[in-house]
Design a protein around this motif. Structure first.
Motif, mmCIF file in Angstrom:
data_model
loop_
_atom_site.group_PDB
_atom_site.id
_atom_site.type_symbol
_atom_site.label_atom_id
_atom_site.label_comp_id
_atom_site.label_asym_id
_atom_site.label_seq_id
_atom_site.Cartn_x
_atom_site.Cartn_y
_atom_site.Cartn_z
ATOM 1 N N VAL A 166 0.870 -1.172 0.000
ATOM 2 C CA VAL A 166 0.000 0.000 0.000
ATOM 3 C C VAL A 166 0.907 1.223 0.000
ATOM 4 C CG1 VAL A 166 -1.756 1.307 1.245
ATOM 5 C CG2 VAL A 166 -1.847 -1.179 1.226
ATOM 6 N N ILE A 167 0.768 2.068 -1.017
ATOM 7 C CA ILE A 167 1.616 3.248 -1.161
ATOM 8 C C ILE A 167 0.761 4.488 -0.924
ATOM 9 C CG2 ILE A 167 3.096 4.554 -2.723
ATOM 10 C CD1 ILE A 167 3.512 1.884 -4.261
ATOM 11 N N PHE A 168 1.180 5.321 0.019
ATOM 12 C CA PHE A 168 0.499 6.583 0.296
ATOM 13 C C PHE A 168 1.036 7.638 -0.668
ATOM 14 C CE2 PHE A 168 0.297 4.097 4.067
ATOM 15 C CZ PHE A 168 -0.865 4.447 4.713
ATOM 16 N N TYR A 169 0.155 8.473 -1.217
ATOM 17 C CA TYR A 169 0.627 9.547 -2.087
ATOM 18 C C TYR A 169 -0.096 10.850 -1.776
ATOM 19 C CZ TYR A 169 -3.526 8.996 -5.084
ATOM 20 O OH TYR A 169 -4.811 8.939 -5.570
ATOM 21 N N LYS A 170 0.560 11.926 -2.167
ATOM 22 C CA LYS A 170 -0.016 13.257 -2.036
ATOM 23 C C LYS A 170 0.495 14.069 -3.217
ATOM 24 C CE LYS A 170 -0.446 17.185 1.046
ATOM 25 N NZ LYS A 170 -0.054 17.769 2.322
ATOM 26 N N LYS A 171 -0.409 14.672 -3.957
ATOM 27 C CA LYS A 171 -0.052 15.458 -5.139
ATOM 28 C C LYS A 171 -0.246 16.934 -4.839
ATOM 29 C CE LYS A 171 -1.328 11.829 -8.349
ATOM 30 N NZ LYS A 171 -2.203 11.423 -9.422
ATOM 31 N N GLY A 172 0.842 17.655 -4.672
ATOM 32 C CA GLY A 172 0.771 19.084 -4.425
ATOM 33 C C GLY A 172 0.556 19.424 -2.962
ATOM 34 N N LEU A 173 0.677 20.709 -2.663
ATOM 35 C CA LEU A 173 0.567 21.181 -1.286
ATOM 36 C C LEU A 173 -0.857 21.063 -0.742
ATOM 37 C CD1 LEU A 173 2.103 22.416 1.051
ATOM 38 C CD2 LEU A 173 1.632 24.669 0.099
ATOM 39 N N PHE A 174 -1.842 21.498 -1.527
ATOM 40 C CA PHE A 174 -3.238 21.453 -1.086
ATOM 41 C C PHE A 174 -4.061 20.511 -1.956
ATOM 42 C CE2 PHE A 174 -1.702 25.693 0.072
ATOM 43 C CZ PHE A 174 -1.892 25.621 1.436
ATOM 44 N N ALA A 175 -3.401 19.639 -2.669
ATOM 45 C CA ALA A 175 -4.087 18.808 -3.653
ATOM 46 C C ALA A 175 -4.486 17.448 -3.078
ATOM 47 C CB ALA A 175 -3.195 18.632 -4.870
ATOM 48 N N VAL A 176 -4.760 16.569 -3.968
ATOM 49 C CA VAL A 176 -5.313 15.253 -3.655
ATOM 50 C C VAL A 176 -4.307 14.364 -2.937
ATOM 51 C CG1 VAL A 176 -6.284 13.182 -4.705
ATOM 52 C CG2 VAL A 176 -6.759 15.405 -5.696
ATOM 53 N N PHE A 234 -6.620 5.133 -5.450
ATOM 54 C CA PHE A 234 -7.828 5.649 -4.832
ATOM 55 C C PHE A 234 -7.517 6.950 -4.104
ATOM 56 C CE2 PHE A 234 -8.197 0.987 -4.717
ATOM 57 C CZ PHE A 234 -9.344 0.821 -5.471
ATOM 58 N N PRO A 235 -7.988 8.098 -4.604
ATOM 59 C CA PRO A 235 -7.860 9.337 -3.828
ATOM 60 C C PRO A 235 -8.841 9.298 -2.663
ATOM 61 C CG PRO A 235 -9.001 9.745 -5.903
ATOM 62 C CD PRO A 235 -8.595 8.310 -5.899
ATOM 63 N N LEU A 236 -8.340 9.550 -1.441
ATOM 64 C CA LEU A 236 -9.170 9.420 -0.249
ATOM 65 C C LEU A 236 -8.971 10.582 0.711
ATOM 66 C CD1 LEU A 236 -8.340 5.690 0.530
ATOM 67 C CD2 LEU A 236 -10.562 6.539 -0.177
ATOM 68 N N ARG A 237 -10.049 11.024 1.335
ATOM 69 C CA ARG A 237 -9.942 12.011 2.403
ATOM 70 C C ARG A 237 -9.344 11.370 3.652
ATOM 71 N NH1 ARG A 237 -15.348 13.131 0.670
ATOM 72 N NH2 ARG A 237 -15.965 11.763 2.352
ATOM 73 N N LYS A 238 -9.755 10.126 3.940
ATOM 74 C CA LYS A 238 -9.276 9.413 5.125
ATOM 75 C C LYS A 238 -8.113 8.491 4.746
ATOM 76 C CE LYS A 238 -13.341 7.650 6.263
ATOM 77 N NZ LYS A 238 -14.401 6.981 7.052
ATOM 78 N N ARG A 239 -7.158 9.009 3.986
ATOM 79 C CA ARG A 239 -6.054 8.214 3.462
ATOM 80 C C ARG A 239 -5.268 7.507 4.552
ATOM 81 N NH1 ARG A 239 -0.632 11.028 1.650
ATOM 82 N NH2 ARG A 239 -0.771 11.452 3.845
ATOM 83 N N ASP A 240 -4.861 8.238 5.583
ATOM 84 C CA ASP A 240 -4.028 7.663 6.634
ATOM 85 C C ASP A 240 -4.772 6.574 7.408
ATOM 86 O OD1 ASP A 240 -1.983 9.390 5.895
ATOM 87 O OD2 ASP A 240 -2.606 10.921 7.329
ATOM 88 N N GLU A 241 -6.002 6.837 7.758
ATOM 89 C CA GLU A 241 -6.802 5.889 8.541
ATOM 90 C C GLU A 241 -7.045 4.592 7.765
ATOM 91 O OE1 GLU A 241 -11.332 5.759 10.335
ATOM 92 O OE2 GLU A 241 -10.385 7.694 9.974
ATOM 93 N N ILE A 242 -7.478 4.703 6.518
ATOM 94 C CA ILE A 242 -7.773 3.514 5.715
ATOM 95 C C ILE A 242 -6.490 2.799 5.310
ATOM 96 C CG2 ILE A 242 -8.700 2.741 3.502
ATOM 97 C CD1 ILE A 242 -10.976 4.720 3.899
ATOM 98 N N GLY A 243 -5.444 3.548 4.958
ATOM 99 C CA GLY A 243 -4.174 2.935 4.583
ATOM 100 C C GLY A 243 -3.555 2.138 5.715
#
Length: 102
Positions: free
Chosen positions: A61-71, A86-95
């Protein structure tokens, strides 16, 4: 939207997300259960494109973040080499939940 669960399966977490398949964006929900991860689309015509990933098939499972205020989101890499993004609001929790399951 109706979710069909297997016997003894319990939903642990879920979040609204999009998935891109063949340059087509599909809106739906990423659902994590005690047996698998699956994407359930909001429209019935894209039901066949919805992946189902069992925990024994997870490689990473790879966590990603695109840009400072982005997805931000997760990429689920399976043993057959496929990458499901999968872009997710709860990325850390689900990951973190997925990482604990396999």
């Amino acid at each position: 939207m109706k979710v069909n669960l297997n016997p003894n399966e319990v939903i642990l977490n879920a979040d609204d997300t999009n998935q891109v398949v063949n340059n087509k964006t599909i809106k739906g929900k990423l659902i994590v259960t005690n047996q698998r991860i699956f994407f359930k689309s909001f429209t019935e015509d894209t039901e066949t494109l919805s992946p189902e990933i069992f925990f024994e098939n997870n490689l990473e499972v790879i966590f990603y973040k695109k840009g400072l205020f982005a997805v931000k989101g997760i990429n689920v890499v399976t043993r057959d080499g496929k990458i499901h993004a999968f872009p997710l609001r709860k990325r850390d929790e689900i990951g973190q939940l997925i990482n604990k399951m396999y």
